[in-house]
Design an enzyme around this catalytic site. Structure first.
Site, PDB file in Angstrom:
ATOM      1  CG  HIS A 191      24.945  24.042  30.954  1.00  0.00           C
ATOM      2  ND1 HIS A 191      24.245  25.190  30.734  1.00  0.00           N
ATOM      3  CD2 HIS A 191      24.022  23.054  31.040  1.00  0.00           C
ATOM      4  CE1 HIS A 191      22.944  24.909  30.707  1.00  0.00           C
ATOM      5  NE2 HIS A 191      22.776  23.630  30.895  1.00  0.00           N
ATOM      6  CG  ASP A 214      27.049  27.091  29.573  1.00  0.00           C
ATOM      7  OD1 ASP A 214      26.635  26.520  28.558  1.00  0.00           O
ATOM      8  OD2 ASP A 214      26.406  27.185  30.642  1.00  0.00           O
TER       9      ASP A 214
END
Ligand code: XUL
Ligand code: CO
Length: 436
Positions: free
Chosen positions: A101, A104
């Protein structure tokens, strides 16, 4: 170069008799099965969020895991170290793909502009590490569910300003996925659902979600991104009801809004079981509708009703999954992404390796079992026999549309009671177990 997993050697195939816990017993990347290597069939990916950012926190307790690469107090230095640790992990494990993501890999800044600058810095390093190691991006995605601004959803938020923020975020995440040569882009409806219909205009929210996905398709084309767009069904958690609840609901949604040709599904095992289906069912549904794309490989717990995201170990499940995937022609842009995390008591770096080694071996065995099942035509024969009467005159008339209620009434009056045939379920279950 500093190592973040200095005690871990390169993980190698040592065969079923090995007693080395840091070795594969079944996954042999270059072993050819039905014309492709195991690595080509299985296309394993490590997920960034659980593996490198999951620190064991749960609803009742603080993080339990301390990782060397998280020790810097400077958030960008921490992000850089995490990325370096991740590529060391991918390389030592011998996987060819990763997934992430946007949030992240780089921490949010004070503004969207600062956040995007931070992403650019980390993505430049990711590009270098991909080139150095040959590890590729299976898919990228957006985290539009953790930040408080998304408490009521992203594309289905009652506020158009939040919709706009999510659009800006997906735009950027698609750009970096494209830059990194990603083979796909995932939409999982984080908080795209509702807690109560008392405050929710369901029709309007569904229309907005469709509008959002149409914009994503337009932007994909504008970017020249060739990867696959995936929808990842999940029925609940975090919201009580997610709009993308299962493959059938997603298919109906995509069809209704004219999006069906632009998407495939990323089927997650634990999401299937939360929806009251088997993993096998969701894969079969996706394949039957030409919507199969990729897999988030994990499992739940029979006794717990939430998304425990455990590593897959069940050979029955991996065999049935690989059987369907092989039969459908295998992965193209998709793969097996381990959307799974170690338990909060598994605090050592070794545990991360044990978890992935076990999961890769479980799918390697599943692949080998599936190839034998297919080669022997076990289920094909049973299914062909079970439906054989459809090849008769009567069956053909129904299937081609020649039959009517009146012609079928006439047939039944003439032939009387149909003959019954055993479904042979127990026999087939026994045969399946012979292959496992
Ligand atoms: C959540 C989940 C996500 C998606 C990507 O249950 O599976 O991690 O895979 O957003
Ligand atoms: Co997932």
């Amino acid at each position: 170069m500093k190592q973040f997993f200095p005690t871990i050697p390169q993980i190698r195939y040592e065969g079923p008799e090995s007693d080395n816990p840091l070795a594969f017993r079944h996954y042999k990347a270059d072993q050819v099965i039905m014309g492709k290597t195991m690595a080509e069939h299985l296309r394993f990916a490590v997920c960034y969020w659980h593996t490198f950012k999951g620190m064991g926190a749960d609803m009742f307790g603080a993080p339990t895991i301390v990782r060397e690469y998280m020790k810097s107090k400077n958030p960008m230095k921490q992000a850089e170290n995490t990325l370096r640790a991740a590529f060391e992990f991918f390389t030592k494990l011998g996987v060819n793909f990763w997934c992430f993501h946007d949030r992240d890999i780089a921490p949010e800044g004070a503004t969207l502009a600062e956040t995007n600058e931070r992403l650019d810095k980390i993505v430049a390093l990711a590009e270098k590490l991909q080139n150095d190691t040959g590890v590729r991006l299976l898919w990228g995605t957006t985290n539009a569910f953790s930040h408080p601004r998304f408490m009521a959803g992203a594309a289905t938020n009652p506020s158009p300003a939040v919709f706009a923020y999510a659009a800006a975020q997906v735009k950027k995440a698609m750009e970096i996925t494209h830059q990194l040569g990603g083979q796909g882009y995932v939409f999982w409806g984080g908080r795209e659902g509702y807690e109560t219909l008392l405050n929710t205009d369901m029709k309007r929210e569904l229309d907005h979600l469709a509008r959002f996905l149409h914009m994503a398709v337009e932007y994909k084309k504008k970017l020249g991104f060739q990867g696959t767009l995936y929808i990842e069904p999940k029925p609940k958690e975090p919201t009580k009801h997610q709009y993308d609840s299962d493959a059938a609901a997603c298919y109906a949604f995509l069809q209704h809004y004219g999006l069906v040709k632009e998407f495939k599904f990323n089927i997650e095992a634990n999401h299937a079981t939360l929806a009251g289906h088997t993993f096998h069912h969701e894969l079969a549904y996706a394949i039957a509708h030409g919507m199969f794309g990729s897999v988030d490989a994990n499992r739940g717990d029979l006794l717990l009703g939430w998304d425990t995201d455990q590593f897959p170990t069940d050979l029955y499940e991996t065999t049935l999954a690989m059987y369907l995937i092989l039969k459908a022609g295998g992965f193209t842009t998709g793969g097996l992404n381990f959307d799974a995390h170690v338990r909060r008591q598994s605090i050592d770096p070794e545990d991360l390796f044990y978890a992935h080694i076990g999961a890769m071996d479980a799918f390697a065995r599943g692949l080998k079992n599936a190839a034998r099942l297919l080669a022997d035509g076990v289920f094909e024969r049973a299914i062909a026999q079970r439906y054989a009467e459809w090849n008769s005159e009567l069956g053909k008339q129904i299937e081609t549309g020649a039959a009517t209620f009146a012609s079928l009434e006439a047939y039944t009056l003439e032939h009387g009671e149909p003959a019954l045939a055993s479904g042979r379920q127990e026999l087939l279950e026994n045969v399946l177990n012979q292959y496992i």
